[in-house]
Scaffold this active site. Structure first.
Site, PDB file in Angstrom:
ATOM      1  N   ASP A  33      -5.060 -18.476  -7.740  1.00 29.95           N
ATOM      2  CA  ASP A  33      -5.071 -17.479  -8.755  1.00 29.95           C
ATOM      3  C   ASP A  33      -5.918 -18.656 -10.139  1.00 29.95           C
ATOM      4  OD1 ASP A  33      -6.071 -15.108 -10.337  1.00 29.95           O
ATOM      5  OD2 ASP A  33      -4.072 -15.037 -11.158  1.00 29.95           O
TER       6      ASP A  33
ATOM      7  N   ASP B  27      -1.311 -29.778 -10.843  1.00 25.72           N
ATOM      8  CA  ASP B  27      -1.802 -30.235 -12.913  1.00 25.72           C
ATOM      9  C   ASP B  27      -2.757 -31.115 -12.388  1.00 25.72           C
ATOM     10  OD1 ASP B  27       0.581 -30.481 -11.485  1.00 25.72           O
ATOM     11  OD2 ASP B  27       0.933 -32.408 -13.608  1.00 25.72           O
TER      12      ASP B  27
ATOM     13  N   TYR C  77       3.768 -13.885  -5.111  1.00 27.26           N
ATOM     14  CA  TYR C  77       2.834 -12.456  -5.990  1.00 27.26           C
ATOM     15  C   TYR C  77       3.080 -11.347  -4.469  1.00 27.26           C
ATOM     16  CZ  TYR C  77      -0.991 -13.788  -8.531  1.00 27.26           C
ATOM     17  OH  TYR C  77      -2.081 -14.208  -9.328  1.00 27.26           O
TER      18      TYR C  77
ATOM     19  N   LYS D  21       2.359 -28.133  -5.855  1.00 25.25           N
ATOM     20  CA  LYS D  21       2.917 -28.709  -6.804  1.00 25.25           C
ATOM     21  C   LYS D  21       4.317 -28.945  -6.099  1.00 25.25           C
ATOM     22  CE  LYS D  21       3.983 -28.904 -11.009  1.00 25.25           C
ATOM     23  NZ  LYS D  21       3.357 -29.891 -11.942  1.00 25.25           N
TER      24      LYS D  21
END
Ligand code: NAP
Length: 406
Positions: free
Chosen positions: A296, A272, A156, A222
């Site tokens: 987000d 996930d 971002y 992640k």
């Protein structure tokens, strides 16, 4: 932008990390574009009534309008006047309606610009269910989480170049020199994640958990794939927990890693897996701390789980500085019709009341809003999904909440 004479400034004592809130604080507001004025009017009505009834006139807001978006463009020629940014910096906060994203003109998004100019590094989204709100899951009541999303870094940060540009070519050549092959027709984005950015975000999340009696802080990342960005975020998160909150935190799986005796349990989940956990075992999670992109996705997914974005509040916070805002857009097709749900901005106002330390008024608004929904007196977005509900306009919904303040 002259503040009401009787208003006083909120003072931030940086060294002690403490706000000093006067009885009549100057509170800048941006009413917003499209349906912004509708939901702002409703929100002001509810917040003023709650503070008046809770504190019997001893406390009140000195509202100060500041401009951004279409109204600012029309009146000053600028989408985001310097005076607006200066006012938020000076008075330490703002309550903000939704803003139209300008198309062209050099500003990617007014919200992103505000976050960057004021270094509002934490996007905070509490997610809980209010009885009666239609939800796509069987047990929405098990969701009660607060997401702390890093706001200034990650993909971002806006460091990217289009495919075929001289900059992209230069980067691809540079990477080739490091032994990394990238297809020549690639667009490129850079994902910076720093120790500074990660630790201050996690610090805020843990401090929140401790102050609010929340039992866990989960670092969502992640890192199994992106070891030096997402993985580093997790490692720096644990480091921050150990170095700053060592005697008040415990790490899952380690000795003493069971919540209790006032300690907050720190654990981590791969992003996930966190999405699965949020659906399958949401009651095991209280505070989530995460990088920008994961945050987000998670914020909107969790909001959907408890009944949608129309009611989801949010804030963007820095050190001693915060902007509280509706999380939905301007819904321009309903502008001026007194139809849309003001719940998101009202609940952002509740976050503001808590930030000010006006907890009793915050509780009063939240209880009255929950009661109004439980009575099935709601705006069109909820009414169309509820059996036997009474349809109210924006201002009628606000009036019903005020009635329920008791
Ligand atoms: P949007 O304004 O959020 O509207 C999309 C749909 O969501 C609406 O048509 C409506 O659905 C529903 N909705 C939104 N707010 C609602 C409310 N308060 N009560 C009930 N339903 C509500 O998204 P958009 O049309 O994509 O964006 C419009 C403008 O807002 C754009 O300029 C965008 O950039 C901007 N935006 C600003 C912010 C912000 O300032 N934080 C955030 C997002 C978007 P139904 O039609 O089904 O009733």
């Amino acid at each position: 932008m002259t503040p009401p004479a009787e208003g006083r400034e909120i003072v931030w004592h940086e060294r002690e990390g403490r706000l000093e809130v006067p009885e009549r604080p100057i509170v800048p507001f941006i009413e917003g574009d499209g349906t912004g004025p509708d939901i702002w009017r409703a929100t002001k009505h509810v917040l003023d009534a709650a503070v008046e009834r809770t504190y019997g006139g001893a406390r009140s807001f000195a509202w100060l309008e500041i401009l951004a978006g279409e109204k600012a463009k029309g009146e000053t020629g600028s989408w985001l006047p310097d005076a607006t940014v200066d006012a938020i910096r000076r008075y330490r906060l703002a309550l903000k309606g939704p803003l139209t994203t300008p198309v062209g003109g050099g500003i990617r998004s007014l919200n992103v610009a505000l976050r960057q100019l004021l270094d509002l590094y934490a996007c905070v989204r509490p997610v809980r269910w209010y009885p009666g709100v239609p939800s796509p899951v069987v047990h929405p009541e098990r969701v009660d989480m607060v997401i702390f999303r890093e706001n200034t870094e990650d993909v971002y940060a806006g460091i990217e170049w289009p495919a075929g540009s001289p900059e992209a070519k230069k980067m691809i050549d540079f990477l080739a020199g490091l032994g990394k092959t990238v297809r020549p027709d690639s667009g490129l984005g850079v994902k910076p994640i720093s120790e500074t950015g990660s630790r201050r975000l996690v610090r805020r999340a843990i401090a929140y958990a401790l102050a609010n009696g929340r039992k866990t802080v989960t670092l969502v990342h992640k890192g199994n794939i992106m070891k030096f960005t997402e993985g580093a975020f997790k490692d720096w998160g644990y480091l921050e927990a150990r170095e700053t909150f060592g005697d008040r935190t415990a790490v899952e799986g380690s000795e003493g890693g069971t919540p209790g005796d006032g300690r907050v349990l720190i654990n981590d989940r791969i992003a996930d897996s966190m999405f699965q956990q949020a659906l399958l075992r949401p009651e095991e999670y209280a505070v989530l701390a995460t990088t920008n992109l994961n945050g987000d996705y998670l914020s909107d997914a969790l909001a959907a789980q408890v009944g949608g974005l129309g009611m989801a509040p949010g804030s963007n916070e820095g050190d001693g500085l915060a902007v509280f805002e509706a999380t939905h857009g301007t819904a321009p097709k309903y502008a001026g019709q007194d139809r849309v749900n003001p719940g998101s901005l009202i609940l952002s106002g509740v976050m503001m009341l808590r930030w000010l330390g006006w907890i009793e008024a915050a509780d009063a608004v939240e209880t009255a809003l929950a009661r109004t929904i439980a009575e099935k007196r709601v705006t069109y977005d909820l009414e169309r999904q509820m059996e036997g509900a009474t349809l109210l306009g924006t201002s009628e919904f606000a009036a019903a909440i005020v009635e329920n303040l008791g």
